[in-house]
Design a protein around this motif. Sequence first.
Motif, PDB file in Angstrom:
ATOM      1  N   GLN A 461       0.813  -1.208   0.000  1.00 53.59           N
ATOM      2  CA  GLN A 461       0.000   0.000   0.000  1.00 53.59           C
ATOM      3  C   GLN A 461       0.849   1.262   0.000  1.00 53.59           C
ATOM      4  N   ARG A 462       0.215   2.356  -0.419  1.00 55.22           N
ATOM      5  CA  ARG A 462       0.784   3.695  -0.365  1.00 55.22           C
ATOM      6  C   ARG A 462      -0.343   4.648   0.028  1.00 55.22           C
ATOM      7  N   LEU A 463       0.030   5.859   0.421  1.00 54.18           N
ATOM      8  CA  LEU A 463      -0.950   6.902   0.710  1.00 54.18           C
ATOM      9  C   LEU A 463      -0.820   8.008  -0.327  1.00 54.18           C
ATOM     10  N   VAL A 464      -1.948   8.414  -0.902  1.00 50.28           N
ATOM     11  CA  VAL A 464      -1.964   9.540  -1.840  1.00 50.28           C
ATOM     12  C   VAL A 464      -2.850  10.643  -1.273  1.00 50.28           C
ATOM     13  N   ARG A 465      -2.477  11.873  -1.559  1.00 47.05           N
ATOM     14  CA  ARG A 465      -3.284  13.006  -1.105  1.00 47.05           C
ATOM     15  C   ARG A 465      -4.567  13.122  -1.936  1.00 47.05           C
ATOM     16  N   LYS A 466      -5.665  13.424  -1.256  1.00 46.29           N
ATOM     17  CA  LYS A 466      -6.948  13.594  -1.933  1.00 46.29           C
ATOM     18  C   LYS A 466      -7.091  15.039  -2.408  1.00 46.29           C
ATOM     19  N   LEU A 467      -7.628  15.201  -3.601  1.00 44.03           N
ATOM     20  CA  LEU A 467      -7.885  16.540  -4.118  1.00 44.03           C
ATOM     21  C   LEU A 467      -8.918  17.256  -3.263  1.00 44.03           C
ATOM     22  N   CYS A 468      -8.705  18.537  -3.045  1.00 43.76           N
ATOM     23  CA  CYS A 468      -9.686  19.333  -2.305  1.00 43.76           C
ATOM     24  C   CYS A 468     -11.003  19.338  -3.078  1.00 43.76           C
ATOM     25  N   PRO A 469     -12.103  18.902  -2.472  1.00 40.62           N
ATOM     26  CA  PRO A 469     -13.386  18.833  -3.198  1.00 40.62           C
ATOM     27  C   PRO A 469     -13.951  20.192  -3.573  1.00 40.62           C
ATOM     28  N   PHE A 470     -13.432  21.255  -2.955  1.00 41.53           N
ATOM     29  CA  PHE A 470     -13.988  22.586  -3.191  1.00 41.53           C
ATOM     30  C   PHE A 470     -13.330  23.309  -4.365  1.00 41.53           C
ATOM     31  N   CYS A 471     -12.126  22.883  -4.757  1.00 35.36           N
ATOM     32  CA  CYS A 471     -11.448  23.658  -5.803  1.00 35.36           C
ATOM     33  C   CYS A 471     -10.838  22.804  -6.914  1.00 35.36           C
ATOM     34  N   LYS A 472     -10.947  21.478  -6.844  1.00 37.52           N
ATOM     35  CA  LYS A 472     -10.358  20.663  -7.906  1.00 37.52           C
ATOM     36  C   LYS A 472     -10.998  20.996  -9.248  1.00 37.52           C
ATOM     37  N   LYS A 473     -10.194  20.897 -10.304  1.00 38.53           N
ATOM     38  CA  LYS A 473     -10.665  21.295 -11.625  1.00 38.53           C
ATOM     39  C   LYS A 473     -10.464  20.156 -12.612  1.00 38.53           C
ATOM     40  N   GLU A 474     -11.513  19.822 -13.340  1.00 39.83           N
ATOM     41  CA  GLU A 474     -11.428  18.743 -14.334  1.00 39.83           C
ATOM     42  C   GLU A 474     -10.738  19.245 -15.604  1.00 39.83           C
ATOM     43  N   TYR A 475     -10.060  18.330 -16.303  1.00 34.94           N
ATOM     44  CA  TYR A 475      -9.431  18.663 -17.572  1.00 34.94           C
ATOM     45  C   TYR A 475      -9.281  17.396 -18.407  1.00 34.94           C
ATOM     46  N   THR A 476      -9.142  17.571 -19.681  1.00 36.17           N
ATOM     47  CA  THR A 476      -8.898  16.446 -20.588  1.00 36.17           C
ATOM     48  C   THR A 476      -7.398  16.284 -20.769  1.00 36.17           C
ATOM     49  N   ALA A 477      -6.881  15.107 -20.441  1.00 35.33           N
ATOM     50  CA  ALA A 477      -5.444  14.873 -20.503  1.00 35.33           C
ATOM     51  C   ALA A 477      -4.955  14.859 -21.943  1.00 35.33           C
ATOM     52  N   PRO A 478      -3.736  15.347 -22.210  1.00 33.96           N
ATOM     53  CA  PRO A 478      -3.170  15.316 -23.566  1.00 33.96           C
ATOM     54  C   PRO A 478      -3.074  13.886 -24.095  1.00 33.96           C
ATOM     55  N   VAL A 479      -3.093  13.740 -25.392  1.00 37.90           N
ATOM     56  CA  VAL A 479      -3.059  12.419 -26.021  1.00 37.90           C
ATOM     57  C   VAL A 479      -1.787  11.661 -25.660  1.00 37.90           C
ATOM     58  N   ASP A 480      -0.632  12.372 -25.644  1.00 39.08           N
ATOM     59  CA  ASP A 480       0.616  11.688 -25.347  1.00 39.08           C
ATOM     60  C   ASP A 480       0.649  11.143 -23.922  1.00 39.08           C
ATOM     61  N   LEU A 481       0.017  11.876 -22.984  1.00 37.11           N
ATOM     62  CA  LEU A 481      -0.056  11.391 -21.609  1.00 37.11           C
ATOM     63  C   LEU A 481      -0.937  10.150 -21.539  1.00 37.11           C
ATOM     64  N   GLN A 482      -2.062  10.174 -22.252  1.00 40.82           N
ATOM     65  CA  GLN A 482      -2.954   9.016 -22.265  1.00 40.82           C
ATOM     66  C   GLN A 482      -2.254   7.790 -22.843  1.00 40.82           C
ATOM     67  N   LYS A 483      -1.453   8.000 -23.891  1.00 42.19           N
ATOM     68  CA  LYS A 483      -0.735   6.874 -24.486  1.00 42.19           C
ATOM     69  C   LYS A 483       0.309   6.310 -23.526  1.00 42.19           C
ATOM     70  N   SER A 484       0.946   7.185 -22.741  1.00 41.25           N
ATOM     71  CA  SER A 484       2.016   6.740 -21.857  1.00 41.25           C
ATOM     72  C   SER A 484       1.528   5.842 -20.729  1.00 41.25           C
ATOM     73  N   ILE A 485       0.245   5.948 -20.376  1.00 40.72           N
ATOM     74  CA  ILE A 485      -0.302   5.102 -19.305  1.00 40.72           C
ATOM     75  C   ILE A 485      -1.446   4.226 -19.826  1.00 40.72           C
ATOM     76  N   ALA A 486      -1.459   3.989 -21.130  1.00 42.28           N
ATOM     77  CA  ALA A 486      -2.571   3.245 -21.747  1.00 42.28           C
ATOM     78  C   ALA A 486      -2.752   1.866 -21.127  1.00 42.28           C
ATOM     79  N   ASP A 487      -1.638   1.222 -20.750  1.00 39.28           N
ATOM     80  CA  ASP A 487      -1.739  -0.132 -20.196  1.00 39.28           C
ATOM     81  C   ASP A 487      -2.346  -0.143 -18.804  1.00 39.28           C
ATOM     82  N   LEU A 488      -2.499   1.037 -18.179  1.00 37.92           N
ATOM     83  CA  LEU A 488      -3.089   1.122 -16.838  1.00 37.92           C
ATOM     84  C   LEU A 488      -4.551   1.561 -16.879  1.00 37.92           C
ATOM     85  N   LEU A 489      -5.043   1.876 -18.068  1.00 38.99           N
ATOM     86  CA  LEU A 489      -6.403   2.395 -18.213  1.00 38.99           C
ATOM     87  C   LEU A 489      -7.371   1.300 -18.642  1.00 38.99           C
ATOM     88  N   PRO A 490      -8.670   1.472 -18.332  1.00 38.61           N
ATOM     89  CA  PRO A 490      -9.674   0.538 -18.865  1.00 38.61           C
ATOM     90  C   PRO A 490      -9.621   0.537 -20.392  1.00 38.61           C
TER      91      PRO A 490
END
Length: 580
Positions: A461-490
């Motif tokens: 296990q590891r611990l990750v910080r949770k995004l603040c629910p009041f200010c987090k902002k959604e965005y569409t990840a760049p294509v190259d980033l999506q390709k770099s982690i494609a094997d970890l995605l559905p």
Amino acid sequence: MERQKEGNKAHVSKNLRLGEILLKQGVITEEQIYQALEDQKTNKKVIGEILIEKGLLTEQVLVEVLAKEFHLSFVDLTKEKIDEQLVKQFPAYLLKKYCVFPLRAENGHLIVATSDPLDILPLQEIGRLGNCTVKAVLATSKQIESCINKYSGPMQHATEAIKEIVAKKKESETDEISEKSLEELEIAVHEAPIVKLVNSIIAEAIEQDSSDIHFEPQVNALFVRFRIDGVLYDKMTVPHDLQPAVISRIKIISGMDIAERRVPQDGRISISALDRSFDVRVSTLPGIYGEKVVLRLLAKETILISLESLGLDGSELNLLNRLIHRPYGIILITGPTGSGKTTTLYSILNTLNDATRNIITVEDPVEYELARIHQTAINVRAGYTFATAIRHILRQDPDIIMVGEIRDLETAEIAIQAAITGHLVLSTLHTNNAPGAITRLIDMDVEPFMISSAVIGVIAQRLVRKLCPFCKKEYTAPVDLQKSIADLLPKDTEKLILAKPQGCEKCNNIGYSKRTGIFEILNMTDELRELTLKKVDETELSKQAISQGMRTLRVSGVKKALEKITSLEEVMRVAFMDEA
């Protein structure tokens, strides 16, 4: 009982009134209000807080709407004139309880900032204490809390204490504190300003949910840093000539020898603050500029959280429950220091703790006290090691044994023998992933057939910080980033929609608030037992475990990023750090 009923009626009436106001202003819809009221039945939060958490509006919008409805001024407290002497007339605990802040006297009125004009009781109480009429202005709760901390909170007291000490020193003709004799130093550390300074720093750390306080001596000053959600932040600087008194004060209250500065020391403090009890572990370390001191704050009630609150998803929780309810075998929890292993261990023990089981733990040291569980701490100097303790525990008719850490071959063999002979054993290892625990035991010269027979599961296990629910902002990840982690995605992922930190008043402009776990759970199958007997390497074990459904730490982390619980950057910081 009647008073409680009236309180409940007032609470419901207030929520309905707020809903009507928001509907009238066109800020939200009837459906959203209805859903918020339904959510309120289970989480007991006020309706405004629920709407903000759902992202349907911000606190600033909410307060501005209320200001317009009640014809009140909405103010930015960072630009307001504040009478500091006036603020000191009101107890800090009361201001925090009511979330109000007195600004100044003006035209015969006391100007008081509040975020909730529907609750008039706090304003009446402040007016009574100030013996004057109150004029309300509206501000966000975070700005109000910030002002309370700045002008009447612990850090304000700490700053005042430093000024008091410096002023007193200037009036005195004696040498600097750092040059005082031991007898003079012992007197100084009991004086009110030093006591106030140390107490205020600890109180501020507790208010900010810090896990550690660092007092770090440098050539010109003593720096104070807090570790919050796993990351260190600078908090204040103490003048260099106050360093000996501050360090000595901490050493005295933690039971150390203030005359000994050449070797490291350990101590403990038990304190109560904010209606919570803390066990504080204190450690000193000599350095070229003096002794560094670190305080680890252990909130006794925090550790006793449910398995559901650890961050496990449905499938992970079901697997863990199946493992811990096995009658015998050993379950290992792995990860680096600070990854939450102890919290997971205690949560498992808390789940299993009932009148039908005899649970005994051996720890170094005992960090938290658990009811109905016998806990013992090792004492290496007295010859009472993990291995020695387990031998004696086995004569105590245990059902479940928790071993703080497997550090050597002797402890490993005895723990495994206990598991094979009909006991459920829980312990920890320092490895990077779950399959690594198997190879680590083999490297320690534990016989593979014993590992194969005893180990029923491994949790990394590891611990990750949770995004603040009041200010987090959604965005569409760049294509190259999506390709770099494609094997970890559905496999059906088309667009990678993530969230990133922004920073706001609620999270002290950090963008994150609190932490959650990501997990890798290895269920020891027959195929994995066969590979263990063959002494295959970690890579082969990992491939087999993944083929049988094990979700890796990285996949678990990316899943939480996709759910917008945390950011992909945070997952990469924590779960990708071991990547070559």
